[in-house]
Write a protein that holds these residues in place. Structure first.
Motif, PDB file in Angstrom:
ATOM      1  N   SER B 360       0.835  -1.194   0.000  1.00 29.80           N
ATOM      2  CA  SER B 360       0.000   0.000   0.000  1.00 29.80           C
ATOM      3  C   SER B 360       0.869   1.243   0.000  1.00 29.80           C
ATOM      4  CB  SER B 360      -0.893  -0.024   1.238  1.00 29.80           C
ATOM      5  OG  SER B 360      -1.364   1.276   1.510  1.00 29.80           O
ATOM      6  N   LYS B 361       0.574   2.135  -0.938  1.00 28.30           N
ATOM      7  CA  LYS B 361       1.342   3.376  -1.049  1.00 28.30           C
ATOM      8  C   LYS B 361       0.386   4.542  -0.881  1.00 28.30           C
ATOM      9  CE  LYS B 361       5.147   1.296  -2.617  1.00 28.30           C
ATOM     10  NZ  LYS B 361       6.518   1.501  -2.146  1.00 28.30           N
ATOM     11  N   GLY B 362       0.556   5.285   0.160  1.00 28.21           N
ATOM     12  CA  GLY B 362      -0.307   6.443   0.392  1.00 28.21           C
ATOM     13  C   GLY B 362       0.470   7.720   0.162  1.00 28.21           C
ATOM     14  N   VAL B 449       7.306  10.853  -6.910  1.00 28.64           N
ATOM     15  CA  VAL B 449       6.053  10.137  -6.638  1.00 28.64           C
ATOM     16  C   VAL B 449       5.974   8.853  -7.465  1.00 28.64           C
ATOM     17  CG1 VAL B 449       3.543  10.255  -6.970  1.00 28.64           C
ATOM     18  CG2 VAL B 449       4.740  12.120  -5.832  1.00 28.64           C
ATOM     19  N   ASN B 450       6.382   8.950  -8.726  1.00 25.14           N
ATOM     20  CA  ASN B 450       6.375   7.751  -9.558  1.00 25.14           C
ATOM     21  C   ASN B 450       7.314   6.685  -9.028  1.00 25.14           C
ATOM     22  OD1 ASN B 450       4.478   7.886 -11.626  1.00 25.14           O
ATOM     23  ND2 ASN B 450       5.691   9.449 -12.660  1.00 25.14           N
ATOM     24  N   GLY B 451       8.465   7.132  -8.569  1.00 20.80           N
ATOM     25  CA  GLY B 451       9.429   6.198  -7.986  1.00 20.80           C
ATOM     26  C   GLY B 451       8.839   5.520  -6.767  1.00 20.80           C
ATOM     27  N   PHE B 452       8.178   6.310  -5.964  1.00 25.13           N
ATOM     28  CA  PHE B 452       7.560   5.814  -4.743  1.00 25.13           C
ATOM     29  C   PHE B 452       6.455   4.793  -5.058  1.00 25.13           C
ATOM     30  CE2 PHE B 452       4.050   6.425  -1.669  1.00 25.13           C
ATOM     31  CZ  PHE B 452       4.690   6.060  -0.501  1.00 25.13           C
ATOM     32  N   SER B 453       5.731   5.025  -6.146  1.00 25.21           N
ATOM     33  CA  SER B 453       4.563   4.193  -6.476  1.00 25.21           C
ATOM     34  C   SER B 453       4.884   3.045  -7.411  1.00 25.21           C
ATOM     35  CB  SER B 453       3.498   5.046  -7.163  1.00 25.21           C
ATOM     36  OG  SER B 453       3.360   6.287  -6.568  1.00 25.21           O
TER      37      SER B 453
END
Ligand SMILES: Nc1ncnc2c1ncn2[C@@H]1O[C@H](COP(=O)(O)OP(=O)(O)O)[C@@H](O)[C@H]1O
Ligand SMILES: [Mg+2]
Lengths: 250, 481
Positions: B360-362, B449-453
């Motif tokens: 889960s990525k918030g 954000v893309n890296g994170f998701s």
């Protein structure tokens, strides 16, 4: 290339740079040395446009154009490159993807098309060979879990890919073993030409055996207190900074 | 006694009031409010068999006994359930004659998403003249599916054409009394999708609601039922990256997935309903119940990218009933401005050697609140069950919040449960680093954000992933500064 005139800069209201003058001409290599906390990284950050620092007086000029009011990315587009003392991690973003974005954003700013994929690949191959970087390394997340040496080598790899006019290398030698140091120095020397310039920040003279400077400046407490040729670095290595401190206070 | 003019008028008025409801069946929209008559009328209007009507009524009666849940980490003004109209015939008339009349901000977003002009018209409710095209696409599509024996139609159609399947499976995963919103949905669901993949069939294409004719718009109370028979496979896409403006504030959908022995269902969602304006006004309340049931060796993967809605309450879950079954949940939830999301999953391990994964990525920005709520339950019979959960939160700015509520109930000692959670902030040093390489702040955030998701984006079907990536960028535009 780079001209700094009477530069004063603050961080959190405290003056760190106290009137710096520097003139770097195309084709030259300058070294800035000085003890910890003297303001070397601050100078690099101010040139690159970090907004944590406030310029209170003086100016930074690149090829005659004042940079003071420009955003950091605009300075980058004009050819300023900073190899960070402490490169940051960006999880999930591969080295390749990051570089591709950086190159294409710079091209976009110049009104150019994105770099074609095959050209990008060719360039990556060429530069990674120059710096003896393993291909697998390119698909890893930027700086995440990199050793100190890998981070520094990656900084120089980015420099090689972006081909800046002015490269500032902030303590690039720290964390590198002697073999890696030679590879990195060799890379920098190969990228060096008559149209670009390099400012090497270090407090050891070791790197300067491989990247030979035209000028050496000593930064002490926010001021350049002494400048000279490459022999100055050797003298500092031998005698430390104390004699300069004394000279400066006299 | 003869009526006086006055009396007659009065009588007619009350009659109209009393029976107005029936006459209204013929019209487009029902009067507001909910009671048994309305439930019956919905069923009647849709020409449903009596078992379905009865089923709805049971749900309705259960609902009247239930309370709206309070436990989620969201605050909002409770909808007035008697102020809603529970049936609206699909609007056939376009709202606008040309794109010039459409909100330019909406069109701007369409452009950024790279949606074609025709598509833009359709989504904004503009009359599209080349209807033939979309009809023929849908027809070819249907033919290919029919050759494999795959049923893909609206749930209303399925109730009429395939009652044996619907009767057997509807409510089998999400019982009609499951929760407040599920009960409401069961009573009044307007439409939705039905999908059946026969034994051993691998569905040759991604099934998307988007391609189904008459189903471009999303109903307020949607009902989806997907059945993958033994050894079959299907990948199902729900939603659309284009912003959905909807005057319906409350959405309460139910999705049921049934994966029989050795079957696999991949269910991907991109949800981008109107989140409300920058002050948090307007915006959709999204209360969804999604659950899948896995028989022996079956696998269900939920992948979702949630960027819309003012309030989201959503927990796609898996019941791992069969031995060796696998449940997966991959989620990206973005909240900005005043949005609130309380999402997560439930993995219920009943069978032996069952395995579940939760990623889960918030991402929270503005003044939003983003909560992950997950339950991992290992039943006493579920020997050697395994779960891995990872919940990462990314904060942008100082005014938003991220919360993690993991619940673990293990009743079998052989269970292996791993939970990892991280919270990070987009650092100014990261942004400066990107800036120094020529990447401006907006783009830098998108990159970070893309890296994170990435782990979740990678789970989406290719075309969807590209759209979702753009959507993330747009949702966070202007969130740092
Ligand atoms: N972001 C910052 N906030 C507060 N003080 C800072 C910051 N950056 C640097 N300084 C201070 O400025 C002085 C010079 O630091 P720096 O430029 O990093 O020195 P050097 O690189 O020569 O070791 C030090 O006293 C340091 O503590
Ligand atoms: Mg330093």
């Amino acid at each position: 290339m780079l001209k700094i005139e009477n530069l004063h800069a603050n961080v959190e209201g405290k003056e760190i740079l106290k009137g710096i003058n520097l003139d770097v001409k195309p084709g030259e290599v300058h070294a800035i040395m000085g003890p910890n906390g003297s303001g070397k990284s601050t100078l690099a950050s101010v040139i690159a446009g970090n907004e944590d620092f406030e310029i209170t007086e003086g100016s930074v000029l690149l090829e005659g154009e004042e940079l003071n009011e420009l955003a950091p990315e605009e300075r980058a587009h004009k050819g300023v490159f900073l190899s960070f003392q402490y490169p940051v991690e960006i999880p999930g973003v591969t080295v390749t993807n990051f570089l591709k974005t950086a190159i294409n954003e710079t091209r976009k700013a110049k009104g150019l098309e994105e770099m074609p994929a095959n050209e990008m690949l060719k360039k990556i191959r060429e530069k990674s060979e120059l710096l003896e970087i393993d291909r697998k390394f390119l698909s890893r997340s930027l700086n995440e879990g990199f050793s100190g040496g890998e981070k520094k080598r990656n900084e120089i790899f980015q420099m090689a890919m972006l081909e800046p006019k002015l490269a500032i290398l902030d303590e690039t030698d720290s964390g590198l073993d002697i073999d890696a140091l030679k590879i990195v120095a060799n890379g920098v020397n190969r990228l060096k030409n008559d149209e670009n310039a390099v400012v090497v920040i270090t407090h050891y003279q070791r790197l300067l055996d491989y990247i030979v400077p035209d000028f050496v400046h000593v930064l002490l407490n926010g001021k350049i207190v002494k400048s000279g040729g490459k022999e100055l670095a050797l003298e500092l290595e031998e005698k430390g900074y104390d004699w300069i401190k004394q000279e400066a206070t006299v | 006694m003869a009526y006086t003019e006055e009396e007659l008028k009065k009588e007619l008025e009350t009659k109209e009031y009393e029976y107005g409801f029936y006459t209204d069946i013929e019209s487009e929209t029902f009067p507001v409010g909910l009671n048994e008559e309305i439930v019956k009328a919905i069923s009647l209007k849709k020409g449903e068999p009596s078992w379905m009507t009865e089923w709805r009524l049971e749900a309705y009666r259960a609902w009247t006994e239930m309370e709206e849940p309070e436990w989620a980490n969201v605050t909002y003004k409770k909808p007035d359930f008697q102020a809603i109209s529970y049936y609206s015939a699909p609007k056939k008339k376009p709202q606008y004659d040309s794109l010039d009349e459409v909100d330019p901000e909406l069109l701007d977003t369409f452009k950024k998403l790279g949606i074609s002009l025709e598509e833009q018209k359709k989504l904004a409710g503009v009359a599209v003249d080349v209807v033939m095209d979309s009809v023929s696409v849908a027809t070819t599509f249907k033919k290919t599916l029919a050759e494999k024996g795959i049923i893909f139609c609206s749930i209303s159609e399925a109730i009429k054409e395939h009652p044996e399947l619907v009767k057997k499976y509807i409510g089998s995963v999400v019982p009609k009394k499951d929760n407040f919103y599920a009960a409401l949905n069961s009573a009044v669901f307007s439409d939705g999708s039905f999908c059946y993949i026969p034994k051993g069939v691998r569905c040759p294409m991604e099934l998307s609601t988007y391609f189904r004719i008459n189903q471009a718009g999303t109903g307020q109370f949607e009902r989806t039922l997907v059945i993958a028979d033994e050894g079959s496979y299907v990948s199902y896409l729900e939603g659309c990256t284009a912003p959905m403006r909807d005057e319906n504030q409350l959405h309460a959908a139910v999705v049921e997935l049934v994966a029989l022995d050795d079957a696999e269902i991949k269910y991907s969602t991109v949800q981008n309903w109107f989140p409300g304006d920058k002050e948090g006004k307007g915006g959709v309340f999204n209360f969804v119940t999604k659950r899948g049931l896995c028989e022996t060796n079956a696998k269900i993967s939920w992948t979702q990218v949630e960027t819309g809605s003012a309030v989201t309450w959503k927990y796609p879950s898996c019941i791992l009933k069969g031995d060796n079954s696998v449940g997966e949940f991959y989620s990206i939830a973005v909240t900005n401005n005043y949005q609130q999301a309380d999402t997560g999953t439930k993995m219920i391990h009943l069978g032996k050697n069952t395995k579940s994964t939760i990623i889960s990525k918030g991402i929270s920005a503005g003044r939003s609140q983003n909560s992950y709520r997950g339950l991992v339950q290992i039943n006493s019979r579920a020997a050697n069950a395994r779960n891995f959960s990872q919940c990462d939160s990314l904060l942008m700015g100082n005014q938003c919040g991220a919360h993690t509520f993991p619940y673990i109930e293990a009743k079998n000692k052989t269970a292996q449960i791993e939970h990892e959670a991280t919270t990070s902030k987009i650092g100014e040093d990261q942004i400066f680093y990107c800036n120094q390489r020529g990447i401006d702040t907006e783009k830098a955030i998108a990159l970070i954000v893309n890296g994170f998701s990435k782990e979740v984006l990678n789970k989406l079907p290719m075309e969807f992933a590209v759209e979702a990536q753009k959507l993330l960028e747009i949702s966070l535009e202007g969130s740092v500064g």
